[in-house]
Design a protein around this motif. Structure first.
Motif, PDB file in Angstrom:
ATOM      1  N   ARG A 180       0.823  -1.190   0.000  1.00  0.00           N
ATOM      2  CA  ARG A 180       0.000   0.000   0.000  1.00  0.00           C
ATOM      3  C   ARG A 180       0.864   1.249   0.000  1.00  0.00           C
ATOM      4  O   ARG A 180       1.961   1.269   0.563  1.00  0.00           O
ATOM      5  CB  ARG A 180      -0.911   0.008   1.224  1.00  0.00           C
ATOM      6  N   GLY A 181       0.360   2.324  -0.635  1.00  0.00           N
ATOM      7  CA  GLY A 181       1.093   3.563  -0.654  1.00  0.00           C
ATOM      8  C   GLY A 181       0.263   4.697  -1.196  1.00  0.00           C
ATOM      9  O   GLY A 181      -0.802   4.494  -1.790  1.00  0.00           O
ATOM     10  N   TYR A 182       0.793   5.892  -0.989  1.00  0.00           N
ATOM     11  CA  TYR A 182       0.141   7.085  -1.499  1.00  0.00           C
ATOM     12  C   TYR A 182       1.001   7.647  -2.615  1.00  0.00           C
ATOM     13  O   TYR A 182       2.219   7.806  -2.450  1.00  0.00           O
ATOM     14  CB  TYR A 182      -0.034   8.113  -0.379  1.00  0.00           C
ATOM     15  N   TYR A 183       0.387   7.947  -3.736  1.00  0.00           N
ATOM     16  CA  TYR A 183       1.124   8.330  -4.940  1.00  0.00           C
ATOM     17  C   TYR A 183       0.952   9.825  -5.200  1.00  0.00           C
ATOM     18  O   TYR A 183      -0.164  10.361  -5.158  1.00  0.00           O
ATOM     19  CB  TYR A 183       0.611   7.554  -6.162  1.00  0.00           C
ATOM     20  N   PHE A 184       2.088  10.501  -5.493  1.00  0.00           N
ATOM     21  CA  PHE A 184       2.098  11.874  -5.962  1.00  0.00           C
ATOM     22  C   PHE A 184       2.679  11.854  -7.382  1.00  0.00           C
ATOM     23  O   PHE A 184       3.763  11.278  -7.599  1.00  0.00           O
ATOM     24  CB  PHE A 184       2.962  12.776  -5.090  1.00  0.00           C
ATOM     25  N   SER A 185       2.005  12.494  -8.339  1.00  0.00           N
ATOM     26  CA  SER A 185       2.504  12.508  -9.713  1.00  0.00           C
ATOM     27  C   SER A 185       2.544  13.928 -10.244  1.00  0.00           C
ATOM     28  O   SER A 185       1.793  14.800  -9.774  1.00  0.00           O
ATOM     29  CB  SER A 185       1.619  11.644 -10.607  1.00  0.00           C
ATOM     30  N   SER A 186       3.449  14.141 -11.216  1.00  0.00           N
ATOM     31  CA  SER A 186       3.592  15.459 -11.821  1.00  0.00           C
ATOM     32  C   SER A 186       4.035  15.278 -13.260  1.00  0.00           C
ATOM     33  O   SER A 186       4.847  14.380 -13.569  1.00  0.00           O
ATOM     34  CB  SER A 186       4.614  16.303 -11.051  1.00  0.00           C
ATOM     35  N   PRO A 187       3.538  16.114 -14.171  1.00  0.00           N
ATOM     36  CA  PRO A 187       3.979  15.997 -15.567  1.00  0.00           C
ATOM     37  C   PRO A 187       5.404  16.510 -15.734  1.00  0.00           C
ATOM     38  O   PRO A 187       5.824  17.438 -15.033  1.00  0.00           O
ATOM     39  CB  PRO A 187       2.977  16.870 -16.326  1.00  0.00           C
ATOM     40  N   VAL A 188       6.162  15.897 -16.676  1.00  0.00           N
ATOM     41  CA  VAL A 188       7.495  16.379 -17.044  1.00  0.00           C
ATOM     42  C   VAL A 188       7.331  17.147 -18.353  1.00  0.00           C
ATOM     43  O   VAL A 188       7.055  16.559 -19.408  1.00  0.00           O
ATOM     44  CB  VAL A 188       8.494  15.209 -17.199  1.00  0.00           C
ATOM     45  N   GLU A 189       7.485  18.450 -18.237  1.00  0.00           N
ATOM     46  CA  GLU A 189       7.211  19.323 -19.384  1.00  0.00           C
ATOM     47  C   GLU A 189       8.484  19.995 -19.851  1.00  0.00           C
ATOM     48  O   GLU A 189       9.224  20.567 -19.022  1.00  0.00           O
ATOM     49  CB  GLU A 189       6.161  20.365 -18.985  1.00  0.00           C
ATOM     50  N   VAL A 190       8.760  19.907 -21.159  1.00  0.00           N
ATOM     51  CA  VAL A 190       9.945  20.545 -21.753  1.00  0.00           C
ATOM     52  C   VAL A 190       9.480  21.346 -22.958  1.00  0.00           C
ATOM     53  O   VAL A 190       8.848  20.805 -23.875  1.00  0.00           O
ATOM     54  CB  VAL A 190      11.000  19.503 -22.171  1.00  0.00           C
ATOM     55  N   ALA A 191       9.791  22.649 -22.923  1.00  0.00           N
ATOM     56  CA  ALA A 191       9.463  23.550 -24.038  1.00  0.00           C
ATOM     57  C   ALA A 191       7.966  23.505 -24.359  1.00  0.00           C
ATOM     58  O   ALA A 191       7.550  23.444 -25.516  1.00  0.00           O
ATOM     59  CB  ALA A 191      10.281  23.212 -25.286  1.00  0.00           C
ATOM     60  N   GLY A 192       7.129  23.462 -23.285  1.00  0.00           N
ATOM     61  CA  GLY A 192       5.696  23.488 -23.476  1.00  0.00           C
ATOM     62  C   GLY A 192       5.091  22.161 -23.877  1.00  0.00           C
ATOM     63  O   GLY A 192       3.875  22.074 -24.101  1.00  0.00           O
ATOM     64  N   LYS A 193       5.877  21.079 -23.936  1.00  0.00           N
ATOM     65  CA  LYS A 193       5.373  19.770 -24.345  1.00  0.00           C
ATOM     66  C   LYS A 193       5.541  18.780 -23.187  1.00  0.00           C
ATOM     67  O   LYS A 193       6.608  18.713 -22.574  1.00  0.00           O
ATOM     68  CB  LYS A 193       6.120  19.275 -25.577  1.00  0.00           C
ATOM     69  N   ILE A 194       4.509  18.002 -22.885  1.00  0.00           N
ATOM     70  CA  ILE A 194       4.572  16.999 -21.817  1.00  0.00           C
ATOM     71  C   ILE A 194       5.214  15.740 -22.380  1.00  0.00           C
ATOM     72  O   ILE A 194       4.657  15.095 -23.283  1.00  0.00           O
ATOM     73  CB  ILE A 194       3.181  16.705 -21.261  1.00  0.00           C
TER      74      ILE A 194
END
Length: 607
Positions: free
Chosen positions: A155-169
């Motif tokens: 079990r766990g709690y997940y944190f996610s974030s987009p990796v964005e370079v030059a306006g593109k994910i």
């Protein structure tokens, strides 16, 4: 009248029963409110602990998403060298932050780098595109999600974030946080704590038997939403057998299990940022037991109060008799006190007379002691009289010879030589005057107070007096002082008497022996000054070591001593606040040790 008594006895039990029932209800409600207040504090602490634990990691995915190694890997996901660098970096960051796992996914949901890349069950190569945290992040929104890992089954709690370079994910980075440490702190406490997801499924609890149980009905829509996100992987979901009710504004929950049903007071708090509901349960059995106990205590108190009133009523008749007896006893006691006071007055008068007599006796004793010390000094002078007579006769004979010789030299006109003889005669006279002065001072009765005494001066005066005795014994005295500024707390004349007595005994001990050396040494030891007189005589036999300072004890022959010198010296040193002792030197001879307080240390303590 009888009818009234009958009605009273009939109504009384009904009133008592109604009072018990109403009182029990009021007490239960009061204790429920108090328990709810305490449980509310526990709920706030649990929510704060969860929020604080998760808030540590919430900003981290966005920070690490900007790292060059992560951006470089997502720009070239097939590069093995970039994967290796990213794996090592994620492993290091994971160890440093004490998180569960960190991993990076491409836009299609495949994991290309993970902190557990070198462990069994690694996330590398796994696809998590079905997870809500991936779907939200790939759409450009940071996400949070709680679930049971499909790969690790942890079990766990997940944190996610987009990796964005030059306006593109280019991908998604995910932090997985272990929350077992918080869950373990809930076990064994007074309160039962559990956390439920939006579908009412318990996924954190201090009671393992409630895990993955639903507190809401597990209908088809709820199960479908849970299965779509695979939140709990393959875990079996079961309904928790509960019934809920409200008691005077308090929410109660009854949970059935293993043939028993327990009732709990339930308090809940919704955490919107995590979409959780934190629940705290308090077993009401203790609350109801406490209410019953209090009610029983009140009834017992009432019964005891009634019994006490009956006892007081029965004792009321005895009060007057007891007061009368106490008055008689008081009068008798006062009479005895008066008699005892008179006896004590007579005893006090007798004690005052005895105290006066003892003070007079003490004064006489002090006077006798002073006379005894003076007698000891005069006895010492008497023993040295022959040597002193020689000390005076020799200069007188020499002066006579120099005078006759000077007369002859003047007749012959040899004036310078005659003047030299006159100067010699003057020196001899000064020497005899010095000896006479020291003897006069030594023989004088001391009436001195204790104060700082320069030890070198006392030793110099002592040598003037004792010189004839040393010369008569053909003894050689060596003086060794550690420094010239030794000050002791004493009286100069009495200290001189002590040194004269001890050095005289040393001269007696070495007289007629081959080794007639006597050493007088002094030095500072902490806050004291230690004076030692060592001879090279036969020493002090063990049989008399304990009696050597007793009055009138002597080992000398008849007419050679009274046995008072060491006893007087011992008492004088005690009056100074010091100590006089004797030991045998390992190499032979006796060592008399005088320990006195240093006058410097006394002055420093006074300041």
């Amino acid at each position: 009248m009888k009818l009234r008594y009958a009605l009273a006895f009939a109504i009384l039990p009904v009133v008592v029963v109604l009072a018990i029932l109403q009182g029990g209800a009021l007490l239960t409600r009061s204790y429920m409110d108090e328990a709810s207040s305490q449980a509310s504090s526990a709920l706030r602490l649990a929510v704060a602990a969860l929020a604080g634990h998760l808030s540590r990691y919430e900003p981290l995915p966005a920070l690490i998403a900007d790292h060059d190694d992560i951006e470089g890997l997502l720009q070239a996901p097939d590069s093995q060298s970039l994967r290796k660098v990213a794996n090592e970096y994620l492993k290091e960051i994971n160890s440093l932050l004490e998180s569960s796992d960190i991993y990076v996914m491409t836009p299609d949901g495949n994991t290309v780098a993970a902190s557990n890349y070198d462990l069994p069950g690694t996330f590398v190569g796994e696809n998590f595109s079905y997870r809500p945290y991936f779907l939200d992040a790939i759409a450009g929104r940071p996400a949070r999600f709680y679930a049971l890992g499909t790969t690790s089954l942890k079990r766990g709690y997940y944190f996610s974030s987009p990796v964005e370079v030059a306006g593109k994910i280019l991908g998604v980075i995910v932090f997985k946080v272990d929350i077992d440490s918080i869950e373990s702190s809930w076990r064994g406490g007074e309160y039962k704590i559990f956390v439920a997801d939006p579908e009412g499924i318990v996924f954190m609890t201090g009671s393992p038997e409630w895990l993955y149980n639903g507190i809401l009905p597990l209908d088809a829509p709820r199960l479908a939403r849970t299965q779509a996100s695979r939140r709990y992987a393959e875990a079996e979901l079961r309904p928790l057998p509960i019934t809920e009710s409200v008691y005077h504004g308090q929410h109660l929950m009854r949970i059935a299990g293993e043939g028993t049903t327990r009732e709990y007071l339930r308090l809940s708090h919704y955490m919107p940022e995590a979409d959780w509901t934190v629940n705290v349960l308090l077993d009401t059995a203790s609350v109801r037991t406490q209410a019953r106990t209090t009610l029983i205590a009140i009834l017992l108190f009432i019964c005891l109060a009634a019994l006490g009133a009956a006892v007081l009523w029965q004792r009321r008749a005895r009060v007057v008799e007891r007061l009368r007896l106490q008055e008689e006893a008081r009068n008798e006691l006062e009479h005895r006190v008066e008699e005892r006071t008179a006896d004590l007055a007579r005893v006090n008068e007798q004690i005052e007379l005895e105290i006066a007599e003892r003070r007079l006796t003490e004064q006489e004793l002090r006077k006798t002691q002073a006379d005894l010390i003076q007698a000891g000094k005069l006895a010492g002078l008497g023993q040295m009289s022959a040597a002193l007579s020689h000390e005076f006769n020799q200069p007188l004979a020499a002066a006579k010879t120099y005078a006759d010789s000077a007369a002859m030299l003047i007749d012959r006109g040899r004036v310078p030589e005659a003047q030299d003889n006159v100067r010699r005669i003057s020196g001899l006279i000064d020497r005899m005057a010095s000896i006479s002065r020291h003897l006069r001072n030594f023989a004088r009765k001391p009436n001195e107070k204790l104060g700082p005494v320069p030890l070198p001066e006392v030793i110099a005066d002592t040598l003037e007096i004792i010189a004839p005795r040393l010369k008569a014994a053909d003894a050689k005295l060596t003086v060794a002082l550690e420094g010239d500024g030794l000050l002791v707390k004493a009286g100069p004349v009495r200290l001189q008497q002590v040194l004269v007595n001890i050095i005289s005994n040393a001269a007696d001990a070495v007289e007629g022996l081959a080794d007639r050396r006597i050493v007088l040494s002094a030095g500072r030891v902490d806050a004291h000054v230690v004076i030692e007189v060592r001879d090279h005589g036969p020493g002090v036999p063990a049989a008399i070591a304990e009696r050597i300072f007793d009055p009138f004890f002597t080992t000398k022959g008849v007419g050679k001593g009274l046995g008072l010198g060491l006893s007087i010296s011992y008492n004088i040193v005690k009056d100074f606040g010091g100590n006089l002792s004797v030991v045998n030197h390992p190499e032979g001879g006796a060592v008399f040790r005088i320990m006195l307080e240093s006058a410097d240390a006394v002055q420093e303590a006074a300041e």
